[in-house]
Structure formats: structure tokens, C-alpha cells
Design a protein around this motif. Structure first.
Motif, PDB file in Angstrom:
ATOM      1  N   UNK A 218     -21.849  -5.240   0.860  1.00  0.00           N
ATOM      2  CA  UNK A 218     -21.530  -5.401  -0.282  1.00  0.00           C
ATOM      3  C   UNK A 218     -23.355  -4.910  -0.996  1.00  0.00           C
ATOM      4  N   UNK A 219     -23.600  -6.074  -0.551  1.00  0.00           N
ATOM      5  CA  UNK A 219     -25.047  -6.764  -1.834  1.00  0.00           C
ATOM      6  C   UNK A 219     -26.440  -6.439  -0.552  1.00  0.00           C
ATOM      7  N   UNK A 220     -26.231  -6.598   0.325  1.00  0.00           N
ATOM      8  CA  UNK A 220     -27.449  -7.054   1.335  1.00  0.00           C
ATOM      9  C   UNK A 220     -27.862  -5.842   2.337  1.00  0.00           C
ATOM     10  N   UNK A 221     -27.799  -6.437   3.978  1.00  0.00           N
ATOM     11  CA  UNK A 221     -28.249  -5.993   4.600  1.00  0.00           C
ATOM     12  C   UNK A 221     -28.260  -3.872   4.684  1.00  0.00           C
ATOM     13  N   UNK A 222     -26.866  -3.744   4.623  1.00  0.00           N
ATOM     14  CA  UNK A 222     -26.842  -1.860   4.154  1.00  0.00           C
ATOM     15  C   UNK A 222     -27.146  -1.479   3.174  1.00  0.00           C
ATOM     16  N   UNK A 223     -27.355  -1.995   2.165  1.00  0.00           N
ATOM     17  CA  UNK A 223     -27.925  -1.876   0.633  1.00  0.00           C
ATOM     18  C   UNK A 223     -29.414  -1.609   1.267  1.00  0.00           C
ATOM     19  N   UNK A 224     -29.675  -2.408   2.047  1.00  0.00           N
ATOM     20  CA  UNK A 224     -31.711  -2.616   1.605  1.00  0.00           C
ATOM     21  C   UNK A 224     -32.221  -0.983   2.049  1.00  0.00           C
ATOM     22  N   UNK A 225     -31.506  -0.342   3.084  1.00  0.00           N
ATOM     23  CA  UNK A 225     -32.228   0.971   2.970  1.00  0.00           C
ATOM     24  C   UNK A 225     -31.773   2.016   2.026  1.00  0.00           C
ATOM     25  N   UNK A 226     -30.778   1.502   1.317  1.00  0.00           N
ATOM     26  CA  UNK A 226     -30.734   3.179   0.382  1.00  0.00           C
ATOM     27  C   UNK A 226     -31.505   2.787  -0.895  1.00  0.00           C
ATOM     28  N   UNK A 274     -14.664   1.999   5.370  1.00  0.00           N
ATOM     29  CA  UNK A 274     -14.324   2.443   3.928  1.00  0.00           C
ATOM     30  C   UNK A 274     -15.758   2.314   3.673  1.00  0.00           C
ATOM     31  N   UNK A 275     -16.966   1.113   4.368  1.00  0.00           N
ATOM     32  CA  UNK A 275     -18.207   0.706   3.682  1.00  0.00           C
ATOM     33  C   UNK A 275     -18.843   1.744   4.090  1.00  0.00           C
ATOM     34  N   UNK A 276     -18.927   2.405   5.324  1.00  0.00           N
ATOM     35  CA  UNK A 276     -19.972   3.541   6.247  1.00  0.00           C
ATOM     36  C   UNK A 276     -19.511   5.019   5.369  1.00  0.00           C
ATOM     37  N   UNK A 277     -17.890   4.642   4.842  1.00  0.00           N
ATOM     38  CA  UNK A 277     -17.972   5.747   4.235  1.00  0.00           C
ATOM     39  C   UNK A 277     -19.206   6.825   2.350  1.00  0.00           C
ATOM     40  N   UNK A 278     -18.112   4.727   2.314  1.00  0.00           N
ATOM     41  CA  UNK A 278     -19.984   4.824   0.900  1.00  0.00           C
ATOM     42  C   UNK A 278     -20.907   4.709   0.612  1.00  0.00           C
ATOM     43  N   UNK A 279     -21.608   4.339   2.492  1.00  0.00           N
ATOM     44  CA  UNK A 279     -22.798   4.408   1.597  1.00  0.00           C
ATOM     45  C   UNK A 279     -23.419   6.659   2.158  1.00  0.00           C
ATOM     46  N   UNK A 280     -22.564   6.635   3.129  1.00  0.00           N
ATOM     47  CA  UNK A 280     -22.724   8.044   3.324  1.00  0.00           C
ATOM     48  C   UNK A 280     -22.377   8.536   1.986  1.00  0.00           C
ATOM     49  N   UNK A 281     -21.627   8.018   0.690  1.00  0.00           N
ATOM     50  CA  UNK A 281     -22.279   9.171  -0.151  1.00  0.00           C
ATOM     51  C   UNK A 281     -23.003   8.788  -1.064  1.00  0.00           C
TER      52      UNK A 281
END
Length: 562
Positions: A218-226, A274-281
Motif C-alpha cells: 500500500x504505502x511503503x516498500x513498493x511505493x518507495x521507487x515510485x 493487482x498491486x503490480x498492475x496499479x504500480x504499472x499504471x
């Protein structure tokens, strides 16, 4: 309410409440004054370049910290009951708090020193959380996550010499003349945000406990790159090469995440895809040079994705840990509150009208059809949007509208479990409109034709119809992200023939020198043993002499000063 929580979680909860309140107050203050604050502390200098610690306090960092603190507060509240029977819940809470602190350091970092501190803190703490259950699966997933994040660390370290050429290790002095630094930072961000071809670690991270998955996705590890890409693009912009890379990676990641979710039956992995898809967006939106819109979608996605994962955690508690959706059969009909929360979060994922993600997701697609983006990327994104509706509807059909299963039992949950979900439920509904109105940078008025607007709703309805009619299926090709998961785990097997021939070649070179090398090794072992013996006696003598000197000095001191 805090008094009812376990004593191990009272201090983290109080800290998160204080952090969220302070971040909200400062965010509103800076938003009204339209100002930013920088706090820099110089540590030392090397060749006229100051190594400093720079903190950034502006509307972006403070709003993101507010979102992270609110979601972490809800996750910690949920974890008090979810991990109540765990023997090592104190260690779990400590590592989880370190995870949140590392994310906040990364959010407020403006220099490379702080960036690496938060970046490495996220990598190490995420590894400890993923291997928490100490199984073979979690160990493999943890090492895959750690190694992928290490690749990003290496890329950031490669950018240090080029940043020193600017005279500072701060992100702000970078200009278009140093586009190589920007590309290196973007590459590091792609590894952390699980973009193609670094996507395999994100579904693997499902081996962690559900509260960890809610935070990570949601708000940490994967969103750090974004967030790093947003910060770089806001400070200096992106050149066409960087934009093309982001458009390609975002489109492919969105498509692969949607296809993989359709052929997956594990509920947690479906939400992970689904997180993978939204990160791609989000990355695709950044490729269109729209950082404010990507940040808005990041906030809305964080709210409903945390709610979706916490609902999935309650589903697992009710269903005795079973994660296969084919065995859940209308499980949510026995828990009406969870049914409402799960359905609303799934509607947010699909981008249903007039709830949070509608204010960001539909605007991104309307900008896409208006901009000069290549047709391949547009096609991938349109198919990805349709696939999102398909797997979301399929998940709702299995859990809410299917036949009752004998495995689903009625379980009475305590009121404490519903409090964090209720807060996330309200934020999932109104956060999109709230952030859209708070900051004028998020206001976007589209003048698209009715044909394109009908196309957006047509994709949503098509996905719903197909999702209702599709039956559960299994495909190893798509559930492994086009063999990306297997190739990432068995990377060493690709290098085995090379290493085999290399060893043979080395032995051929060293064969005439075998006798000489053995003699050298024997002499080295003898010298090593001799030096160890000498070192032992020298250390013993020095230690005894030191004790004697201290003892004599103390006796002399007390004799002179009775």
C-alpha cells in the motif's frame, strides 16, 4: 482504545498517532502558505564537496508521510489482534516499526546519504519480515526480495561519482546536463517498484504475515521507487529517453499483472498481482510527465489496497488459514461487515465512479488517449484496465456470490478488529475527492470526446461481464509472470555451464604449478600458525601489563589522596 492494546504495541501506536497528527498539521500549514522548508546539516567535506544531511519538508513529503503514518497506525492496530497468539510478537512489532521509520527517512530525504539510509533500511527490514515464518518458501522469497533490492542499491552507488561532479550529493542541483544520474536513479526505482523485468519479488513477498503485506503493497516498500521517480521528475523533469523507459515498463507491468491475476487462485497473490498492475499504471503516468496525478493515484491506491489486504487477513482467520479461493465459497456472506469493506475496496480497484480511485485512474486514461503515446503502450494499458475489472469481479463472485462451502464457518470477531478497517473504509471512499480538492495541482479538467469517455466505462463493464462468466483456471505460464518467477529463482542454473568451463580452464592453467602452489599453501599455513601464537602471547602480555599499570596507578592515587 490504546489501553486495550497489548503493551508491546502501545508505544508504536502512540508514535504513529503523533506522527500522523504532526504531518497533517504541517501539511495544511505549508499548503496554505505555499512554502517549503529545507533543513541541511553539513557533516564533512571532500575536495570542496560537502557531505551533508538534507531534510525536505514540503507538501509532497508531508502528505506522503501523513498517508504512511495513517495506514501504519491502522495496520499496527490490526496486528495487535492478528498476531496476538504469536510467541515473537514483540520482535515482529519492533521490525515493523523499523520498517515504517525507514520509509519516513526516505520520504524526507533530500541528499544521497539519507536516501541510502532509508533505502537500505527498507531492504533489510523487509527481508526480516518476509522470512518471519522461517519456512523454505519464505526464505526463498526473502532472498529474492533482498537480492533485487541490492541491485537497486548498486545502481544508486554507481551514481555517486556523477553526483559528486555537480559539487553536491543533494538531488536538487542535478540538471539536464547530468541525465546519466537521472537514468541511474530511475533504474534503481524500477527495481524497488517491481517493474518489469524486476517484478518477480513482489508476489513472492506474500510469504510475509498479512499486516506486512498490507504495508508493503500500500504505502511503503513498493511505493518507495515510485516516490523517488516523482521527486526526481518534480525537481528537474524527465528527458524523452527516461519517459520512453517508464512508458514501456509501466505498460508491460500493468499487462502482466492483470494477466497473472486472472490465472491465480491464491487470494493474497491475486491482490499482489493487482498491486503490480496499479504500480504499472503509476509508472506509465510518470512517463507521461504527470507526477502530481501519479502521486494522487498513489494516495488513493494506498488507502483501498491496505483495506483489501486487511480484509483478506480476516478472511484467512475465518477460514483457518486457507488461501485458495476455490474452497472459500461465499465466505463473506457470513460476515456482512467484511463483505461491505471487501466489495468497496474491490470497486476502488476497478475504478468505479465517484469513489477514491475514480478521480485519478480515469484521468490518467483520458490523458493517455489525448497524449502522443505509441499505440502499443496504449493497447497494453487498455487491456490492463479491462483485466483489472475481470479478476476483481471474479474474486467478488467467488467470495460473495458463489455457492456456500462447508469450510466456511461463522466466526464472531471482536470490535477491535473492525476499527482500523472502518477508518480505511472511509478514507477509501473520500480520499480521492479530498486530495483532489486540497491541492490545486491535482485539478485536471479533461476535454475529451464522448467516444473516449464511453470507452472507459465500456472497459469497466466488459471486465465485469467477463469476470462473471469466467471459470477458475490455472496456468503456470501466466501465474509465474511469463516464467519470470522461475527464472529469477533459478538464475544460477543459467550460469552453470559457464562456471563449469571456467573451472576447467583454470585447472588447465594451474596444472603445471600444482606442486609450487601446494608448497606455497603449506608455507602460508605454517606462517599463519606462527603469527597466531606470537599474537596470542603479545596480547596476553599487553593485557597483563595494562592491568598492572592501572592497579599501581590507582594504589598511588589513593595513597596520595586518602
Amino acid at each position: 482504545m490504546l489501553l486495550k492494546f497489548s503493551k508491546f504495541y502501545r508505544l508504536p501506536l502512540l508514535l504513529l498517532v503523533s506522527s500522523s497528527v504532526l504531518s497533517t498539521c504541517f501539511f495544511l500549514l505549508l499548503l496554505c502558505n505555499q512554502k517549503s522548508m529545507l533543513a541541511e546539516v553539513n557533516i564533512f567535506s571532500i575536495s570542496s564537496t560537502w557531505i551533508s544531511v538534507l531534510f525536505i519538508f514540503d507538501k509532497v513529503s508531508l502528505s506522503f508521510s501523513m498517508v504512511v503514518s495513517l495506514i501504519s497506525l491502522c495496520v499496527f492496530s490490526f496486528a495487535t489482534s492478528y498476531m496476538a497468539e504469536d510467541l515473537f510478537k514483540f520482535r515482529f512489532g519492533l521490525i515493523l516499526m523499523l520498517f515504517v521509520v525507514s520509509m519516513n527517512i526516505l520520504i524526507f530525504s533530500g541528499s544521497l546519504f539519507l536516501l541510502l539510509l532509508g533505502w537500505d533500511g527498507l531492504g533489510i527490514s523487509s527481508f526480516a519480515l518476509i522470512i518471519y515464518y522461517q519456512s523454505i518458501v519464505s526464505l526463498k522469497a526473502g532472498y529474492l526480495t533482498l537480492m533485487t533490492n541490492r541491485m537497486g542499491d548498486v545502481v544508486i552507488l554507481m551514481s555517486i561519482p556523477f553526483m559528486l561532479m555537480t559539487g553536491s550529493i543533494s538531488i536538487f542541483p542535478i540538471t539536464y546536463s547530468h541525465s546519466l544520474v537521472v537514468l541511474l536513479l530511475l533504474l534503481a526505482s524500477l527495481t524497488k517498484s517491481a517493474q518489469y523485468p524486476f517484478s518477480a519479488w513482489l508476489p513472492a513477498a506474500m510469504a510475509a504475515p498479512t499486516p506486512v503485506s498490507a504495508l508493503v503493497h500500500s504505502s511503503t516498500l513498493v511505493t518507495a521507487g515510485v516516490y523517488l521517480i516523482i521527486r526526481v521528475s518534480m525537481s528537474l523533469g524527465l528527458d524523452p529517453t527516461a519517459s520512453s523507459i517508464l512508458l514501456f515498463c509501466g505498460g508491460v507491468t500493468c499487462f502482466l499483472g492483470g494477466v497473472s491475476a486472472i490465472f491465480e487462485n491464491d487470494i493474497k497473490k491475486v491482490i499482489a498481482f493487482s498491486t503490480l498492475s496499479q504500480l504499472g499504471l503509476m509508472v506509465f503516468c510518470l512517463g507521461m510527465i504527470q507526477p502530481n496525478l501519479a502521486l494522487l493515484h498513489l494516495y488513493t491506491h494506498a488507502m483501498f489496497k491496505a483495506l483489501l489486504f486487511l480484509c483478506a487477513g480476516l478472511v484467512l482467520m475465518i477460514n483457518y488459514g486457507n488461501q485458495d479461493m476455490r474452497l472459500m465459497g461465499s465466505l463473506l456472506l457470513r460476515s456482512p461487515v467484511i463483505l461491505v469493506f471487501f466489495n468497496i475496496s474491490s470497486f476502488c480497484l476497478m475504478g468505479a465512479p465517484f469513489i477514491s480511485s475514480y478521480y485519478s485512474k480515469h484521468v490518467i486514461y483520458e490523458l493517455m488517449v489525448m497524449s502522443k503515446v505509441n499505440m502499443v503502450s496504449v493497447t497494453l494499458m487498455l487491456v490492463g484496465a479491462t483485466l483489472t475489472s475481470i479478476y476483481s469481479t471474479r474474486m467478488l463472485k467467488v467470495l460473495s456470490w458463489g455457492k456456500l462451502s462447508t469450510l466456511s464457518l461463522l466466526t464472531v470477531l471482536s470490535f477491535q478488529k473492525y476499527v482500523p478497517l472502518a477508518l480505511l473504509f472511509l478514507l477509501s471512499i473520500c480520499s480521492g475527492k479530498m486530495f483532489w480538492l486540497l491541492d490545486t495541482c491535482n485539478l485536471s479538467i479533461m476535454y475529451t470526446s464522448s467516444y473516449y469517455q464511453l470507452l472507459m466505462y465500456g472497459m469497466l463493464l466488459t471486465g465485469v461481464v467477463v469476470g462473471l462468466s469466467v471459470k477458475p483456471a490455472k496456468s503456470f505460464l501466466f501465474s509465474s509472470i511469463m516464467f519470470l518467477w522461475e527464472s529469477s529463482n533459478k538464475m544460477i542454473s543459467f550460469f552453470h555451464p559457464i562456471t563449469k568451463y571456467t573451472k576447467t580452464l583454470d585447472y588447465g592453467w594451474l596444472e603445471p604449478m600444482n606442486s609450487l602452489s601446494n608448497t606455497v599453501f603449506k608455507i602460508g599455513d605454517s606462517l599463519s600458525k606462527m603469527f597466531k601464537t606470537i599474537d596470542f602471547y603479545l596480547i596476553t602480555m599487553a593485557r597483563n601489563s595494562t592491568f598492572c599499570v592501572i592497579f599501581v596507578s590507582l594504589c598511588f592515587y589513593f595513597w596520595q589522596n586518602p
